[in-house]
Design a protein around this motif. Sequence first.
Motif, PDB file in Angstrom:
ATOM      1  N   PRO A 161      -6.916  22.451   6.405  1.00  0.00           N
ATOM      2  CA  PRO A 161      -7.931  22.820   7.446  1.00  0.00           C
ATOM      3  C   PRO A 161      -7.529  24.044   8.208  1.00  0.00           C
ATOM      4  O   PRO A 161      -8.424  24.676   8.749  1.00  0.00           O
ATOM      5  CB  PRO A 161      -8.071  21.483   8.445  1.00  0.00           C
ATOM      6  N   ALA A 162      -6.181  24.105   8.492  1.00  0.00           N
ATOM      7  CA  ALA A 162      -5.609  25.106   9.291  1.00  0.00           C
ATOM      8  C   ALA A 162      -5.825  26.439   8.500  1.00  0.00           C
ATOM      9  O   ALA A 162      -5.707  27.563   9.258  1.00  0.00           O
ATOM     10  CB  ALA A 162      -4.211  24.717   9.834  1.00  0.00           C
ATOM     11  N   LEU A 163      -5.699  26.583   7.377  1.00  0.00           N
ATOM     12  CA  LEU A 163      -5.847  27.689   6.637  1.00  0.00           C
ATOM     13  C   LEU A 163      -7.223  28.069   6.250  1.00  0.00           C
ATOM     14  O   LEU A 163      -7.447  29.429   5.859  1.00  0.00           O
ATOM     15  CB  LEU A 163      -4.797  27.656   5.079  1.00  0.00           C
ATOM     16  N   THR A 164      -8.038  27.295   6.426  1.00  0.00           N
ATOM     17  CA  THR A 164      -9.374  27.600   5.981  1.00  0.00           C
ATOM     18  C   THR A 164     -10.144  28.889   6.693  1.00  0.00           C
ATOM     19  O   THR A 164     -10.784  29.688   6.179  1.00  0.00           O
ATOM     20  CB  THR A 164     -10.348  26.194   6.550  1.00  0.00           C
ATOM     21  N   PRO A 165      -9.802  29.145   8.044  1.00  0.00           N
ATOM     22  CA  PRO A 165     -10.264  30.173   8.726  1.00  0.00           C
ATOM     23  C   PRO A 165      -9.940  31.799   8.032  1.00  0.00           C
ATOM     24  O   PRO A 165     -10.423  32.601   8.484  1.00  0.00           O
ATOM     25  CB  PRO A 165      -9.782  30.115  10.106  1.00  0.00           C
ATOM     26  N   VAL A 166      -8.786  31.502   7.300  1.00  0.00           N
ATOM     27  CA  VAL A 166      -8.173  32.708   6.462  1.00  0.00           C
ATOM     28  C   VAL A 166      -9.562  33.252   5.764  1.00  0.00           C
ATOM     29  O   VAL A 166      -9.760  34.537   5.610  1.00  0.00           O
ATOM     30  CB  VAL A 166      -7.035  32.457   5.721  1.00  0.00           C
ATOM     31  N   LEU A 167     -10.204  32.410   5.028  1.00  0.00           N
ATOM     32  CA  LEU A 167     -11.407  32.633   4.212  1.00  0.00           C
ATOM     33  C   LEU A 167     -12.539  33.632   5.160  1.00  0.00           C
ATOM     34  O   LEU A 167     -13.007  34.442   4.284  1.00  0.00           O
ATOM     35  CB  LEU A 167     -11.983  31.508   3.638  1.00  0.00           C
ATOM     36  N   LEU A 168     -12.861  33.211   6.231  1.00  0.00           N
ATOM     37  CA  LEU A 168     -13.753  33.890   7.089  1.00  0.00           C
ATOM     38  C   LEU A 168     -13.255  35.361   7.226  1.00  0.00           C
ATOM     39  O   LEU A 168     -13.879  36.114   7.121  1.00  0.00           O
ATOM     40  CB  LEU A 168     -14.003  33.364   8.327  1.00  0.00           C
ATOM     41  N   ASN A 169     -11.867  35.400   7.528  1.00  0.00           N
ATOM     42  CA  ASN A 169     -11.521  36.929   7.800  1.00  0.00           C
ATOM     43  C   ASN A 169     -11.462  37.870   6.471  1.00  0.00           C
ATOM     44  O   ASN A 169     -11.838  38.896   6.351  1.00  0.00           O
ATOM     45  CB  ASN A 169      -9.868  36.849   8.061  1.00  0.00           C
ATOM     46  N   LEU A 170     -11.412  37.208   5.362  1.00  0.00           N
ATOM     47  CA  LEU A 170     -11.066  37.806   4.138  1.00  0.00           C
ATOM     48  C   LEU A 170     -12.555  38.212   3.821  1.00  0.00           C
ATOM     49  O   LEU A 170     -12.784  39.413   3.365  1.00  0.00           O
ATOM     50  CB  LEU A 170     -10.511  36.877   3.163  1.00  0.00           C
ATOM     51  N   SER A 171     -13.308  37.217   4.096  1.00  0.00           N
ATOM     52  CA  SER A 171     -14.973  37.616   3.589  1.00  0.00           C
ATOM     53  C   SER A 171     -15.435  38.890   4.335  1.00  0.00           C
ATOM     54  O   SER A 171     -16.276  39.656   3.868  1.00  0.00           O
ATOM     55  CB  SER A 171     -15.698  36.487   3.807  1.00  0.00           C
ATOM     56  N   LEU A 172     -15.246  38.936   5.771  1.00  0.00           N
ATOM     57  CA  LEU A 172     -15.609  39.730   6.688  1.00  0.00           C
ATOM     58  C   LEU A 172     -14.983  41.243   6.361  1.00  0.00           C
ATOM     59  O   LEU A 172     -15.536  42.338   6.197  1.00  0.00           O
ATOM     60  CB  LEU A 172     -15.522  39.367   7.968  1.00  0.00           C
ATOM     61  N   ILE A 173     -13.761  41.303   5.955  1.00  0.00           N
ATOM     62  CA  ILE A 173     -12.990  42.499   5.667  1.00  0.00           C
ATOM     63  C   ILE A 173     -13.791  43.050   4.437  1.00  0.00           C
ATOM     64  O   ILE A 173     -13.934  44.143   4.195  1.00  0.00           O
ATOM     65  CB  ILE A 173     -11.625  42.204   5.341  1.00  0.00           C
ATOM     66  N   ALA A 174     -13.914  42.086   3.362  1.00  0.00           N
ATOM     67  CA  ALA A 174     -14.494  42.354   2.051  1.00  0.00           C
ATOM     68  C   ALA A 174     -15.888  43.205   2.235  1.00  0.00           C
ATOM     69  O   ALA A 174     -16.179  44.084   1.668  1.00  0.00           O
ATOM     70  CB  ALA A 174     -14.545  41.379   1.034  1.00  0.00           C
ATOM     71  N   ALA A 175     -16.781  42.431   3.177  1.00  0.00           N
ATOM     72  CA  ALA A 175     -18.003  42.893   3.634  1.00  0.00           C
ATOM     73  C   ALA A 175     -17.898  44.196   4.161  1.00  0.00           C
ATOM     74  O   ALA A 175     -18.810  45.041   3.761  1.00  0.00           O
ATOM     75  CB  ALA A 175     -18.693  41.713   4.301  1.00  0.00           C
TER      76      ALA A 175
END
Length: 519
Positions: A161-175
Amino acid sequence: MQLLKSTAKVGAATITSRVLGFIRDMVLARYFGATGETDAFFLAFKIPNFMRRLFAEGSFSLAFVPVLSEVRAAGDPRALKDLVDHVAGTLMGILLAITAIGILAAPVVLAIFAPGWAIEGREEFGLSAEMLRITFPYILLISLTALAGGILNTFGRFLIPALTPVLLNLSLIAAAVLLSTRIEVPVKALAWGVLLAGIVQLAVQVPALMRLGLMPRPRWGWRHSGVRKILRLMIPTLIGSSVAQVNLLLDTVIATFLVSGSVSWLYYSDRLLEFPLGVFGVALSTVILPNLSLKFARQNPHGFSATLDWALRLALIITLPAALGLAVLASPILVTLFQYDAFQMSDVDMSALSLSAYAAGLPAFIAVKVLAPGFYARQDTKTPVKIAVIAMVSNMVLNLIFVLSLLAIGFRGPHMGLALASSAAAYINAGLLYRMLRRHGVYQPEAGWGRVLLAVGAGCVGMVAFLGWQTDAPAHWAQWGASSRTAHLAFLIAVGAAVYAVAMVAGGLRLRHLEKGAS
């Protein structure tokens, strides 16, 4: 020491996420700057993100974890799985309805959160409403992710759960990097990035839930006793647990009446505040809530108080120097991270004003995250609600007083008044929570606080003296390249932290002073 280890583990995972978050914001600042279009996206993202913090990380988690811990302590696996299934089904049903309303009525929802844009008919309003329709399903996806995270945290599985926000950051960078150059309105790529992130964040929780044998099979359970208990606890915690988020949102509402860029300046300064708040405040709150809930269920009042005392000491040791460091290094940090291409030095100056004001309230923001679980773990939701209402009303009044006063004297950054009001309201909230825990006999400070205060004070004086001596003017920093800025900032932070640590040890603080209650 188990609590200390768990907090360190969650903190390390959160640091990874926050570092990626800074990279994300550096990319956004470079690609989009601080304009009306970025204001439009930040608000379209802030609304579902606000609801995430209000429902998912706020009221739902604080009501769900104590009830789940109570059922787990009873030792009946069938009852535990039955509760999970009915909570998942009920939560999903409610959120599907909310999401549908949010998508269909996006302009109406946006008018509530951005009245300044609606009244003035600004272009940002229409663009933000379009992006809100894309981002609004995030509240459904991330709330289900919070359900999964609450289950995992109750069983001591904090890392995923603590690592899950990493995916939001990666998604926005890719976008920003891959999609924004391919569509007509580049900033809309970020809205699609938010939606994709919600899907992925939920999906990664599934394997861990399956290993625990607690993968939900959603069932509507409005009349289920456990669901009803959670709902009863949620209603007051809806306000009590998230007053800081409501206050920050009020800042945005008022900022829509100010000059273009105000929403973005507040966003970037708030993002920097979120680093210590997320790395430590959220980590500490996440770890102590299940621990306090279990000690309450086992009727261990001394252990309950000792855990709160340990958390407050650790919070003081970390947050006070972090707040002072953010205030002293506000401009250098902003220059190093964001002042490239579209992000101008004027944006640095404006963001630094609000960052310094937010930093002043950091100890109080984190204290609330430590003190509030002391009520929620005991399933007392009424007391923090009453306190939250007082703090919220105080914030509204102070917003008007500070902003109007700054406007009256012609101050160049009236948005700073919004940050000052939020910080002041946080101290009111934390002070009243502390007072009520003492009055009810729930918390009794352990011996040794005088030594801790003396050591922390000595450390802060030494650190601030060093940083003030070594820090150059922002205009000087802006003349350097990115590598030079980063190296110099890293040097200041590392040596400042070392000065603080040495001064604390010289002041008499030892690791054993933090071990009591950390189990």
